[in-house]
Design a protein around this motif. Structure first.
Motif, PDB file in Angstrom:
ATOM      1  N   MET A  14       0.825  -1.208   0.000  1.00 34.76           N
ATOM      2  CA  MET A  14       0.000   0.000   0.000  1.00 34.76           C
ATOM      3  C   MET A  14       0.861   1.259   0.000  1.00 34.76           C
ATOM      4  N   TYR A  17       2.059   1.929  -3.551  1.00 32.61           N
ATOM      5  CA  TYR A  17       1.025   2.117  -4.562  1.00 32.61           C
ATOM      6  C   TYR A  17       0.951   3.530  -5.133  1.00 32.61           C
ATOM      7  N   PRO A  18       1.100   4.599  -4.362  1.00 34.28           N
ATOM      8  CA  PRO A  18       0.999   5.927  -4.974  1.00 34.28           C
ATOM      9  C   PRO A  18       1.944   6.126  -6.164  1.00 34.28           C
ATOM     10  N   GLU A  55      -9.664   7.179  -0.016  1.00 40.22           N
ATOM     11  CA  GLU A  55      -8.599   7.266   0.999  1.00 40.22           C
ATOM     12  C   GLU A  55      -9.020   8.198   2.130  1.00 40.22           C
ATOM     13  N   ARG A  60      -9.688   4.105   5.591  1.00 43.85           N
ATOM     14  CA  ARG A  60      -8.994   4.428   6.844  1.00 43.85           C
ATOM     15  C   ARG A  60      -9.988   4.747   7.949  1.00 43.85           C
ATOM     16  N   GLU A 101      -1.186  10.899  -2.595  1.00 37.08           N
ATOM     17  CA  GLU A 101       0.071  10.504  -1.940  1.00 37.08           C
ATOM     18  C   GLU A 101       0.099  10.964  -0.491  1.00 37.08           C
ATOM     19  N   GLU A 103      -2.539  11.688   1.488  1.00 38.42           N
ATOM     20  CA  GLU A 103      -3.529  10.939   2.266  1.00 38.42           C
ATOM     21  C   GLU A 103      -3.057   9.511   2.524  1.00 38.42           C
ATOM     22  N   ARG A 104      -2.448   8.897   1.521  1.00 36.14           N
ATOM     23  CA  ARG A 104      -1.970   7.525   1.699  1.00 36.14           C
ATOM     24  C   ARG A 104      -0.847   7.503   2.741  1.00 36.14           C
ATOM     25  N   SER A 107      -2.405   7.420   6.001  1.00 39.46           N
ATOM     26  CA  SER A 107      -2.948   6.080   6.242  1.00 39.46           C
ATOM     27  C   SER A 107      -1.850   5.113   6.648  1.00 39.46           C
ATOM     28  N   TRP A 140      -9.108  -2.825   1.256  1.00 40.78           N
ATOM     29  CA  TRP A 140      -8.401  -1.579   0.977  1.00 40.78           C
ATOM     30  C   TRP A 140      -7.241  -1.842   0.020  1.00 40.78           C
ATOM     31  N   ASP A 144      -6.889  -0.996  -4.448  1.00 45.26           N
ATOM     32  CA  ASP A 144      -5.797  -0.448  -5.252  1.00 45.26           C
ATOM     33  C   ASP A 144      -5.639  -1.244  -6.542  1.00 45.26           C
TER      34      ASP A 144
END
Length: 174
Positions: A14, A17-18, A55, A60, A101, A103-104, A107, A140, A144
């Protein structure tokens, strides 16, 4: 606590992933990122906007809520017509990806914070029944992959769009 959840492996994917999302989404022109094969389909930009909203508003928050108090009601989430209502296709792709990016990263920070988690805690969803914390985590991460596949499909469809009457069978079966 369910020892079968490999949190480190899931969180590491995760966290990466961005960059994957950015690479896929920016592999096409600005105009092509907004292209939709039909009005009911989402463009690449709309998919990225959806990822950002999910996201911020879904995974989350719902996982935190379930871990903290599985009896607490989840905030409602209505995705019908959201792309049009929130004008996804009018947004700036680079900014959407930067916001995703950020926000991830929030998380990932939360997921990596040291605390015991009982992955079997379940929220009683009114439509689908019990949803365990572990189910949310896996969903979640799988979300992705599902949207990366959707973006890949748009790129495939762009190739066909740009060569009308040609056949992509030589590339292999989609």
């Amino acid at each position: 606590m369910d020892a079968n959840v490999n949190l480190d492996a899931i969180v590491e994917r995760m966290a990466r992933y961005p960059a994957t999302l950015r690479a896929a989404a920016t592999s096409v022109s600005r105009e092509d990122a907004r292209w939709k094969p039909s009005p009911k389909d989402w463009s690449i930009l709309e998919v990225c906007c959806h990822m950002l909203d999910e996201e911020r508003e879904d995974f989350r928050l719902r996982l935190q809520s379930t871990v903290e108090d599985p009896t607490r009601p989840w905030a409602p989430l209505d995705l019908s017509g959201v792309a049009e209502q929130r004008k996804y296709n009018d947004r700036d792709l680079a900014q959407v990806l930067t916001d995703f990016e950020s926000e991830r990263a929030r998380s990932i920070g939360w997921l990596r914070s040291p605390r015991p988690v009982d992955w079997t805690l379940a929220y009683q969803h009114p439509k689908v029944g019990p949803v365990k914390a572990g189910d949310l985590l896996v969903s979640w991460a799988a979300h992705d992959a599902l949207h990366l596949r959707q973006i890949s499909r748009r790129i495939y469809q762009l190739a066909l769009r740009d060569a009308p009457g040609m056949d992509a069978a030589y590339a292999g079966a989609w």
